[in-house]
Design an enzyme around this catalytic site. Structure first.
Site, PDB file in Angstrom:
ATOM      1  N   GLY A 122       0.740  -1.172  -0.279  1.00 54.04           N
ATOM      2  CA  GLY A 122      -0.058  -0.044   0.002  1.00 54.04           C
ATOM      3  C   GLY A 122       0.757   1.093   0.043  1.00 54.04           C
ATOM      4  CG  ASP A 169      -0.827   4.879  -5.541  1.00 53.55           C
ATOM      5  OD1 ASP A 169      -1.663   5.815  -4.976  1.00 53.55           O
ATOM      6  OD2 ASP A 169      -0.966   3.846  -5.425  1.00 53.55           O
TER       7      ASP A 169
HETATM    8  C1  MEV Z   1      -5.318   2.752  -2.924  1.00 57.50           C
HETATM    9  O1  MEV Z   1      -3.909   3.225  -2.656  1.00 57.50           O
HETATM   10  C2  MEV Z   1      -6.384   4.234  -2.917  1.00 57.50           C
HETATM   11  C3  MEV Z   1      -7.749   3.828  -3.255  1.00 57.50           C
HETATM   12  O2  MEV Z   1      -8.588   4.982  -3.304  1.00 57.50           O
HETATM   13  C4  MEV Z   1      -8.002   3.470  -4.925  1.00 57.50           C
HETATM   14  C5  MEV Z   1      -7.158   4.327  -5.877  1.00 57.50           C
HETATM   15  O3  MEV Z   1      -7.047   5.584  -5.400  1.00 57.50           O
HETATM   16  O4  MEV Z   1      -7.065   3.998  -6.826  1.00 57.50           O
HETATM   17  C6  MEV Z   1      -8.446   2.711  -2.646  1.00 57.50           C
END
Ligand code: MEV
Length: 345
Positions: A122, A169
């Protein structure tokens, strides 16, 4: 964007940071803002020109030994030592495919991947891998891509591998710093750099994940289908928490940032994305003196962040008791960077 080197291809190394979501995960999928920051752990991708058409990937730190991707005519052939394709490789492979199609060049390189972070925790490793691969491959073909090109190609990689992804990300891996990201009504995302100049001493605790990001996003979608008004309300509240947190960050009010992290965690827990182990870490961190703590990322295991100015050591010791791994980290570091190691003769 002409090739700088003509026939001479340099050996280069690109690095991109991992990330933690400070506020707004899951709600971002439904159009609410999120605040995300880079961390001082990076993925390094070295690209070494070869004399043939093979892209060979050595990803020892990703625990993926001996992956070889070969381009034969229009086909991509992936072989592994274990006959299995692991997920980090899917991002590497897709990044090479997308950037070579974008630049319309396809030459053989050795890609050597090194990660200072665990994969799948994560912390955005797949985005860091994608972004660093795009930049390293492009640079060793003689191309300097703009940050906007890198962020957009990186997002394409994540969407094509995962099926669904926000640009959170890949944006932070590209630009670094602290970013507020939100979808517009046309489905585009807007990014805003938050110039907080606030030191945010964060401790990260990690436990094994029991579900992927894709599965967690799907689970929340199903909950929303069963309880549309209720879940809409929770998403809206997460959005409000994020906007309050933006103000607190800009005012450098860390007590308030911590308090809002606690509220954000409670709302995520109500969506069912936390679990017993994550909650344990969240609560021991607070008991050990953290100003606030929450799960970060998609949940279902993975990472917890605790804001611990002056108490980083103590909070880490407490979190370690319940985590598979902990990290003390500095946030807001620079985004993707590339340097030439040597030119091919
Ligand atoms: C995952 O790091 C974060 C979520 O909001 C999915 C996304 O933003 O793509 C759960």
């Amino acid at each position: 964007m002409p090739s700088l080197f003509g026939g001479l291809m340099p050996k280069v190394v690109a690095s991109a940071p991992g990330k933690v979501t400070l506020f707004g995960e899951h709600a971002i999928v439904y159009g609410y803002p999120a605040i995300v920051t880079s961390i001082d752990r990076r993925v390094y991708v070295t690209s070494e020109p070869r004399n043939d058409n093979t892209v060979k990937i050595m990803a020892l730190d990703l625990r993926v030994p001996g992956i070889i991707v070969t381009y034969k005519d229009n086909e991509v052939v992936v072989g592994t030592d274990y006959g299995q394709s692991l997920s980090a490789v899917a991002y590497l492979n897709k990044a090479v495919e997308i950037v070579s199609e974008y630049l319309n060049v396809r030459k053989g390189v050795n890609l050597i991947v090194r990660s200072e972070m665990p994969v799948g925790a994560g912390l955005g490793t797949s985005a860091s891998v994608s972004v660093a691969t795009i930049v390293a491959y492009a640079k060793s073909m003689g191309y300097d891509l703009s940050p906007d090109e890198v962020a957009s190609l990186g997002w394409r990689v994540e969407k094509e591998v995962q099926g669904i992804a926000s640009p959170m990300d890949t944006s932070i891996a590209t630009y670094g710093g602290i970013l507020k990201i939100q979808a517009t009504s046309t489905g585009k995302y807007v990014r805003e750099k938050l110039n907080t100049e606030t030191e945010l001493p964060i401790v990260i605790g990690y436990v094994e994940r029991t579900a992927t990001t894709k599965e967690m996003v799907k689970m929340v979608k199903k909950l929303k289908e069963r309880y549309p008004d209720l879940v809409d309300g929770i998403m809206k509240e997460i959005g409000t928490v994020t906007l309050e947190a933006e103000k607190a960050l800009l005012k450098r009010d860390l007590e308030k940032v911590g308090e809002l992290m606690n509220i954000n965690h409670g709302l995520l827990d109500s969506l069912g994305v936390s679990n017993y182990r994550l909650n344990e870490i969240v609560y021991v961190a607070r008991a050990a003196g953290a100003l606030g703590s929450k799960l970060t990322g998609a949940g279902g295991g993975g990472a917890v962040i605790a804001l611990a100015p002056n108490t980083q050591e103590r909070v880490e010791v407490a979190m370690k008791l319940h985590s598979t791994m902990t990290l003390k980290t500095r946030v807001g570091v620079g985004g993707v960077a590339v340097k030439e190691l040597e030119k091919a003769p």
